[in-house]
Design a protein around this motif. Structure first.
Motif, mmCIF file in Angstrom:
data_model
loop_
_atom_site.group_PDB
_atom_site.id
_atom_site.type_symbol
_atom_site.label_atom_id
_atom_site.label_comp_id
_atom_site.label_asym_id
_atom_site.label_seq_id
_atom_site.Cartn_x
_atom_site.Cartn_y
_atom_site.Cartn_z
ATOM 1 N N ILE A 117 9.264 0.511 -5.412
ATOM 2 C CA ILE A 117 9.112 0.757 -6.845
ATOM 3 C C ILE A 117 7.810 0.150 -7.361
ATOM 4 N N ILE A 118 7.565 -1.121 -7.044
ATOM 5 C CA ILE A 118 6.334 -1.775 -7.504
ATOM 6 C C ILE A 118 5.116 -1.086 -6.908
ATOM 7 N N ALA A 119 5.170 -0.829 -5.598
ATOM 8 C CA ALA A 119 4.020 -0.269 -4.894
ATOM 9 C C ALA A 119 3.659 1.117 -5.404
ATOM 10 N N ASP A 120 4.657 1.887 -5.805
ATOM 11 C CA ASP A 120 4.378 3.245 -6.285
ATOM 12 C C ASP A 120 3.560 3.211 -7.566
ATOM 13 N N GLU A 121 3.981 2.405 -8.537
ATOM 14 C CA GLU A 121 3.239 2.332 -9.792
ATOM 15 C C GLU A 121 1.906 1.598 -9.628
ATOM 16 N N LEU A 122 1.838 0.653 -8.720
ATOM 17 C CA LEU A 122 0.587 -0.058 -8.452
ATOM 18 C C LEU A 122 -0.399 0.832 -7.704
ATOM 19 N N ASP A 123 0.136 1.832 -6.996
ATOM 20 C CA ASP A 123 -0.657 2.819 -6.256
ATOM 21 C C ASP A 123 -1.469 2.159 -5.151
ATOM 22 N N VAL A 124 -0.762 1.698 -4.124
ATOM 23 C CA VAL A 124 -1.406 0.990 -3.022
ATOM 24 C C VAL A 124 -1.096 1.668 -1.695
ATOM 25 N N ALA A 146 2.794 -0.895 -12.889
ATOM 26 C CA ALA A 146 1.884 -0.203 -13.789
ATOM 27 C C ALA A 146 1.005 -1.180 -14.560
ATOM 28 N N SER A 147 1.573 -2.312 -14.947
ATOM 29 C CA SER A 147 0.812 -3.330 -15.660
ATOM 30 C C SER A 147 -0.299 -3.879 -14.773
ATOM 31 N N ALA A 148 0.025 -4.134 -13.516
ATOM 32 C CA ALA A 148 -0.985 -4.633 -12.578
ATOM 33 C C ALA A 148 -2.112 -3.625 -12.406
ATOM 34 N N LYS A 149 -1.733 -2.358 -12.277
ATOM 35 C CA LYS A 149 -2.760 -1.328 -12.092
ATOM 36 C C LYS A 149 -3.675 -1.244 -13.315
ATOM 37 N N ARG A 150 -3.104 -1.332 -14.497
ATOM 38 C CA ARG A 150 -3.928 -1.252 -15.712
ATOM 39 C C ARG A 150 -4.879 -2.447 -15.800
ATOM 40 N N LEU A 194 -12.310 2.182 -20.759
ATOM 41 C CA LEU A 194 -11.193 2.182 -19.827
ATOM 42 C C LEU A 194 -10.856 3.593 -19.362
ATOM 43 N N ALA A 195 -11.011 4.566 -20.225
ATOM 44 C CA ALA A 195 -10.676 5.949 -19.875
ATOM 45 C C ALA A 195 -11.577 6.505 -18.778
ATOM 46 N N GLN A 196 -12.682 5.812 -18.501
ATOM 47 C CA GLN A 196 -13.649 6.301 -17.515
ATOM 48 C C GLN A 196 -13.313 5.852 -16.099
ATOM 49 N N VAL A 197 -12.292 5.010 -15.948
ATOM 50 C CA VAL A 197 -11.946 4.510 -14.620
ATOM 51 C C VAL A 197 -10.527 4.915 -14.258
ATOM 52 N N GLU A 198 -10.271 4.986 -12.957
ATOM 53 C CA GLU A 198 -8.946 5.375 -12.477
ATOM 54 C C GLU A 198 -8.622 4.606 -11.194
ATOM 55 N N ALA A 199 -7.425 3.995 -11.169
ATOM 56 C CA ALA A 199 -6.958 3.283 -9.976
ATOM 57 C C ALA A 199 -6.046 4.190 -9.177
ATOM 58 N N LYS A 200 -6.345 4.332 -7.909
ATOM 59 C CA LYS A 200 -5.528 5.182 -7.057
ATOM 60 C C LYS A 200 -5.727 4.776 -5.604
ATOM 61 N N ASN A 201 -4.621 4.660 -4.884
ATOM 62 C CA ASN A 201 -4.639 4.327 -3.457
ATOM 63 C C ASN A 201 -5.479 3.087 -3.170
ATOM 64 N N GLN A 202 -5.325 2.069 -4.017
ATOM 65 C CA GLN A 202 -5.909 0.749 -3.829
ATOM 66 C C GLN A 202 -7.420 0.715 -4.060
ATOM 67 N N VAL A 203 -7.928 1.718 -4.750
ATOM 68 C CA VAL A 203 -9.347 1.776 -5.095
ATOM 69 C C VAL A 203 -9.460 2.182 -6.560
ATOM 70 N N VAL A 204 -10.389 1.545 -7.293
ATOM 71 C CA VAL A 204 -10.676 1.939 -8.663
ATOM 72 C C VAL A 204 -12.001 2.690 -8.680
ATOM 73 N N THR A 205 -11.973 3.892 -9.250
ATOM 74 C CA THR A 205 -13.131 4.775 -9.230
ATOM 75 C C THR A 205 -13.692 4.966 -10.633
ATOM 76 N N GLN A 226 -17.037 3.023 -6.607
ATOM 77 C CA GLN A 226 -15.682 2.541 -6.336
ATOM 78 C C GLN A 226 -15.660 1.042 -6.066
ATOM 79 N N LEU A 227 -14.551 0.430 -6.428
ATOM 80 C CA LEU A 227 -14.260 -0.962 -6.103
ATOM 81 C C LEU A 227 -12.828 -1.042 -5.586
ATOM 82 N N THR A 228 -12.599 -1.843 -4.586
ATOM 83 C CA THR A 228 -11.239 -2.015 -4.081
ATOM 84 C C THR A 228 -10.473 -2.977 -4.979
ATOM 85 N N TYR A 229 -9.173 -2.947 -4.844
ATOM 86 C CA TYR A 229 -8.346 -3.900 -5.587
ATOM 87 C C TYR A 229 -8.738 -5.336 -5.227
ATOM 88 N N GLY A 230 -9.057 -5.555 -3.965
ATOM 89 C CA GLY A 230 -9.459 -6.896 -3.549
ATOM 90 C C GLY A 230 -10.725 -7.343 -4.228
#
Length: 752
Positions: free
Chosen positions: A83-90, A129-133, A147-158, A165-169
């Motif tokens: 559940i957490i991982a799905d909304e965090l998108d990792v 979802a909060s973590a992803k935001r 904020l609308a110009q960026v998107e987090a998906k599959n552990q990368v923010v684009t 791109q930047l990774t979550y790390g």
């Protein structure tokens, strides 16, 4: 993915649900170059920070997720992570799951009542979802864009404009400094976008379990550890009258013999009176226990016999008693009825008997205590250990190991309190080991019960009057020194919440004497109440010469939602869920019935001695139907097939739901075929699996599980499969033989 114990990674201290929201922290000691660049300084120390309950991200892009519930095979560790991982998108392969310590900031950690997913589904989605935001906010700040110009998906923010791109790390430390978003601003995923929710993800610790690289309660070791085995008074509230431990103390390896405190009233989770043998190993402790010479004062309960107690309950339900639900006038209804059917049912005392008996290790140092336990409820350990030791709960640290089965037994903290008491008394760390005989004879028991059912049917076979009475000792007896009767939550488990259309209804209840520790067991009072209810429905169907599936479809009546308070003036607890969120819906009963009739031909011509039975029951806000096929030949009962259909709302992991239903069928068959505890002169007669039997592989039928997923809120899964099994089995035996058995277990009548 690798699942680890928190004590191997002590990088998190906990803030909790009461905090303003989710924060992210760096979970590695690696240098975060992005953070260094932003600060315009030399590479910074990214040592673990005290920031978060559930999510931590390292500069190596590893995701650390906390599981705050106990894992006993039901799959909560995997489901919560999904559940957490799905909304965090990792990326699932980058996740490491950490078992949380006992901590009140998590909300309830009591892993029973089938609550892990249904109580935390929305909260865990919000956490992810909060973590992803916050990661997206960190990236927007770094690039100095909206904020609308960026998107987090599959552990990368684009950056959607530049493609950078930047990774979550990369973003972890900066994300930790972002304001926590208002939950109203979060956008949760649509079901169509789920990556993990609803998917058959393998258990996170499956590889470690298969290879033996796991820690269960008995596995914890530490320097100077002593093992304790306790002989407890066989009768509750009895005590040691005299003790000769001289021979026991001479056995090599025995270090000490310590008498346990007297049993309190109420017992709650406090230790039982007896004598503990402490030794350098389990074998020496067991041999020392065998050498003890004890004379017992058996106390006030030595006159108690379960056979007599059940007979008293059976007599009690023959007479009017306290009314707990009522609609119309049942006497008038019976006077108008064309057919009146009456029946009595009984279920014996039963015990949990998990494959791993209770185990706990404690180390008391001054006014602090550290505990390692196979526990469903670490917060109960914290509370009651603090009371026992005369300290405060913040001085009690509880590590939760894996549990080798539990079924409600390990939600009680008594064995951890025993370990804490003995550690304080001996000045050493102590591991308390319950052997199988301890578990069967000195645990908490499912209450024996008696029920009376009476129904009046009109010319069309419709129910126009219904009367039911029940009697059993309440679980509340374990927690209160005075008998306050059967509690509403107990009667709300398949007794005061009937789904059938009827003009007149009355339900009555009477408590009974408790002379053993009564505790909740897998599906709790649904066990006895579902057995009587659905066996009786089968009897009514037979009286009308109609198949039970067709009779059920008729008596469910019109599609509607039921509020037991409005329908029967019964105050319904609904498993602590609001009826608006988890309504009692006839359409969902009908959907389960339809699924079973699609999978099973109840009208097929069977060979002599074979028969199908069916029962459909709602419990823990899920709907489960069970169809059982049996064969009876020369007094030998063989269960051939079991079909189980479940509507538990949104399914997080279909593999885990399927396995839970398979396990529930086996657990339910064990109880229905063989489960029985006898109490004579206050003491439990059974002692091990030779006389308290569980289902063997040779007795196990083909089990078919059918999931009915839908968009409803998740319901419970761990317990709802058990209640309909016993009545479906008894109904199948009737279909095969014409013999109606109203008392469990069935090996009282047939070889199994």
């Amino acid at each position: 993915m690798k699942a680890v114990q928190l004590n191997r990674r002590d990088f998190l201290k906990y803030s909790g649900f009461g905090a303003s929201g989710l924060l992210l922290g760096c979970a590695t000691a690696k240098t975060n170059m992005l953070a260094s660049t932003l600060q315009g300084a030399a590479p910074v120390d990214t040592s673990p920070e005290t920031l978060n309950l559930f999510v931590s991200i390292g500069s190596d892009n590893k995701i650390h997720l906390i599981n705050h519930r106990s894992e006993m095979g039901q799959g909560s560790k995997t489901g919560i992570t999904q559940i957490i991982a799905d909304e965090l998108d990792v990326d699932w392969q980058n996740i490491e799951v950490i078992q949380g310590l006992g901590n009140y900031d998590y909300g309830s950690q009591n892993t029973d009542g089938s609550t892990s997913i249904r109580s935390f589904y929305s909260k865990m989605r919000e956490m992810g979802a909060s973590a992803k935001r916050m990661l997206e906010s960190a990236a927007a700040q770094f690039w100095q864009v909206d904020l609308a110009q960026v998107e987090a998906k599959n552990q990368v923010v684009t950056n959607k404009v530049t493609g950078k791109q930047l990774t979550y790390g990369d973003l972890a430390e900066l994300a930790a400094k972002q304001p926590v978003p208002d939950v109203k601003l979060l956008t949760l995923k649509n079901e169509s976008d789920f990556k993990f929710i609803g998917k058959p993800v393998a258990a996170v610790d499956l590889d470690d379990i298969v290879t033996g690289n796991t820690v269960f309660g008995i596995d914890h070791e530490m320097p100077g550890l002593l093992t304790a085995v306790i002989v407890r008074c066989p009768v509750i509230h009895g005590k040691v009258k005299s003790l000769d431990d001289s021979t026991a103390r001479k056995i090599p390896g025995v270090v000490d013999v310590i008498q346990m405190p007297e049993t309190t009233l109420p017992v709650v989770f406090n230790p039982l009176n007896g004598v503990a043998v402490l030794a350098t190993n389990t074998w020496a402790a067991m041999k020392g226990r065998e050498a003890l010479k004890i004379e017992w004062d058996l106390g006030k309960n030595q006159d108690y016999n379960s056979k007599d107690a059940l007979a008293i309950m059976a007599e009690t339900v023959k007479k009017p008693t306290k009314v707990i639900g009522k609609k119309g006038d049942v006497d008038a209804g019976f006077a108008k009825a064309k057919t009146v059917i009456e029946a009595h049912y009984s279920v014996p005392f039963e015990v949990h008997a998990p494959m791993e008996p209770p185990m706990s290790t404690a180390m008391v140092t001054g006014d602090t205590c550290e505990i390692w336990a196979s526990s469903q409820n670490p917060q109960a350990i914290m509370k009651h250990t603090a009371n026992l030791l005369g300290t405060t709960e913040d001085k009690i640290k509880v590590h939760v190991t894996l549990l080798g089965g539990a079924f409600g037994r390990k939600a009680k903290a008594d064995y951890s309190l025993e370990a804490a008491f003995l550690s304080k008394a001996s000045g050493k760390p102590v591991k308390v080991v319950w052997i199988r005989e301890d578990d069967i004879q000195s645990g908490y028991f499912h209450a024996g019960s008696a029920q009376y059912m009476k129904a009046g049917l009109d010319d069309n076979g419709s129910i126009i009057s219904w009367l039911q009475r029940v009697s059993y000792p309440s679980i509340f007896s374990t927690f209160s020194p005075k008998d306050k009767g059967i509690q509403g939550f107990e009667l709300g488990m398949g007794y005061g919440d009937l789904p059938f259309e009827m003009e007149n209804y009355q339900a009555e209840a009477s408590s009974a004497r408790a002379a053993v520790r009564i505790g909740w067991m897998r599906s709790v009072c649904n066990i006895q109440q579902a057995f009587a209810l659905h066996s009786f429905v089968d009897e009514l169907a037979h009286s009308q010469n109609i198949s039970t599936p067709k009779f059920l479809k008729a008596i469910y009546g019109a599609d509607r939602k039921i509020n037991p308070k409005e329908e029967y003036n019964f105050k319904y607890f609904n498993y602590n869920e609001p009826l608006k969120k988890h309504a009692i819906e006839i359409s969902r009963y009908q959907a389960v019935l339809d699924k079973l009739t699609q999978e099973v031909n109840f009208d097929e011509k069977l060979p002599a001695g074979q028969g199908w039975g069916i029962a459909i029951h709602r419990s823990f806000v899920s709907y489960v139907g069970v169809a059982t096929k049996v064969e009876v030949t020369n007094g030998q009962l063989k269960v051939l097939d079991v079909h189980c259909a479940i509507d538990c709302g949104t399914v997080i992991n279909p593999d885990r739901v399927t396995s839970q239903m398979e396990g529930a069928m086996i657990f339910g068959l064990s109880l229905a075929l063989m489960g029985k505890v006898d109490i004579e002169n206050g003491a439990v007669v059974q002692s091990n699996f030779h006389d308290y039997q569980v289902l063997r592989m040779s007795q196990t039928p083909n089990i078919h599980v059918h999931l009915i997923p839908n968009g409803n809120y998740p319901g419970g899964v761990g317990e709802p499969g058990v209640p309909p099994l016993a009545p479906s089995l008894a109904n199948a035996v009737f279909a095969a033989t014409g013999e109606r058995y109203r008392t469990l277990p069935l090996n009282k009548y047939l070889s199994v």
